[in-house]
Design a protein around this motif. Sequence first.
Motif, PDB file in Angstrom:
ATOM      1  N   PHE A   5       1.011  -0.739   0.206  1.00 42.68           N
ATOM      2  CA  PHE A   5       0.430   0.476  -0.037  1.00 42.68           C
ATOM      3  C   PHE A   5       1.015   1.491  -0.548  1.00 42.68           C
ATOM      4  CE2 PHE A   5      -2.169   3.501   2.659  1.00 42.68           C
ATOM      5  CZ  PHE A   5      -3.699   3.551   1.868  1.00 42.68           C
ATOM      6  N   SER A   6       2.140   1.110   0.709  1.00 44.03           N
ATOM      7  CA  SER A   6       2.512   2.641   0.922  1.00 44.03           C
ATOM      8  C   SER A   6       4.241   2.745  -0.168  1.00 44.03           C
ATOM      9  CB  SER A   6       3.675   2.601   1.629  1.00 44.03           C
ATOM     10  OG  SER A   6       4.623   1.417   1.689  1.00 44.03           O
TER      11      SER A   6
ATOM     12  N   HIS B 231      -5.992   0.149  -3.102  1.00 41.32           N
ATOM     13  CA  HIS B 231      -7.875  -0.382  -1.765  1.00 41.32           C
ATOM     14  C   HIS B 231      -7.242  -1.260  -1.778  1.00 41.32           C
ATOM     15  CE1 HIS B 231     -12.525   0.893  -1.695  1.00 41.32           C
ATOM     16  NE2 HIS B 231     -11.061   1.023  -1.291  1.00 41.32           N
TER      17      HIS B 231
ATOM     18  N   TRP C 195      -4.869  -1.492   0.609  1.00 47.00           N
ATOM     19  CA  TRP C 195      -5.924  -0.145   2.754  1.00 47.00           C
ATOM     20  C   TRP C 195      -6.997  -0.998   2.982  1.00 47.00           C
ATOM     21  CZ3 TRP C 195      -4.844   3.143   5.824  1.00 47.00           C
ATOM     22  CH2 TRP C 195      -5.540   4.032   6.365  1.00 47.00           C
TER      23      TRP C 195
ATOM     24  N   GLU D 198      -6.063  -0.609   7.169  1.00 44.29           N
ATOM     25  CA  GLU D 198      -6.379  -0.080   7.688  1.00 44.29           C
ATOM     26  C   GLU D 198      -7.335  -0.066   9.512  1.00 44.29           C
ATOM     27  OE1 GLU D 198     -10.674   3.225   7.043  1.00 44.29           O
ATOM     28  OE2 GLU D 198     -10.234   1.576   5.678  1.00 44.29           O
TER      29      GLU D 198
ATOM     30  N   THR E 275      -2.508   7.128   6.608  1.00 46.40           N
ATOM     31  CA  THR E 275      -4.278   7.569   6.587  1.00 46.40           C
ATOM     32  C   THR E 275      -4.603   8.553   5.333  1.00 46.40           C
ATOM     33  OG1 THR E 275      -4.217   7.106   8.779  1.00 46.40           O
ATOM     34  CG2 THR E 275      -6.419   7.909   8.392  1.00 46.40           C
TER      35      THR E 275
ATOM     36  N   TRP F  95      -2.715   9.266   2.254  1.00 43.05           N
ATOM     37  CA  TRP F  95      -3.527   7.789   1.503  1.00 43.05           C
ATOM     38  C   TRP F  95      -4.914   6.977   1.959  1.00 43.05           C
ATOM     39  CZ3 TRP F  95      -1.824   8.329  -3.118  1.00 43.05           C
ATOM     40  CH2 TRP F  95      -1.580   7.288  -3.779  1.00 43.05           C
ATOM     41  N   GLY F  96      -5.171   6.897   2.381  1.00 44.57           N
ATOM     42  CA  GLY F  96      -6.189   6.075   2.719  1.00 44.57           C
ATOM     43  C   GLY F  96      -7.214   6.294   2.684  1.00 44.57           C
TER      44      GLY F  96
END
Length: 201
Positions: free
Chosen positions: A93-94, A141, A144, A148, A180, A182-183
């Motif tokens: 994700f990062s 997504h 994430w 999350e 978050t 970016w989330g």
Amino acid sequence: MEVLIVDWAYLQSVAAGPREELVEQAAFGPDDAYDYVPPPGWTWPAPVKARWWARYEFLDTMTSYKAHFWAGERWDELRAFVDAPLRDALDQFSAPLFWDGHTYASQTSGFSASVAPHACRWNSRLEVMLWLLPEEVAALHHFWRQVEPDLGTLREPFERHLTEPLGWIQDFASFSQLVTEWGDVVPQAARRNWAIIGLRC
């Protein structure tokens, strides 16, 4: 750095020259707005204009990508203390978020980002730092949704093992905030089947 989510199907229908002008104006404001300062968070076009874009201004970064770099440095230090499922999901994700080739990758045996930024697909005079097509946004997504629920569990190892303040990301709150945010960007684009563009200021 300016981050846009964009309707890629719409942009594809526009010739390259006008397309650059549209993207530049969405990111940096009208040509006559010399003193334009984007507000933090989301900016959407006026209802009377074409709704093909939105801009996200990361909080507390002063439009610089240095915070992203330092978040990558802190993650490089932290990831050895994180259980594999969360570590692997946050790695993926990062990867586009932590600039400079997500610095931990060069130190991590066997890591390969499944979603990575690539060059702009038209001959652009804009300095594009990040380019993610809708299918790549959808993959982010997915990661994430795994990250999350458990992001808060990183506070304990962060505060135990990363005791020396460094750079722009000196505590868990600043690290978590950037991730978050970016989330927020990724799902907003994914729900619309849009692309993400990051432009150097």
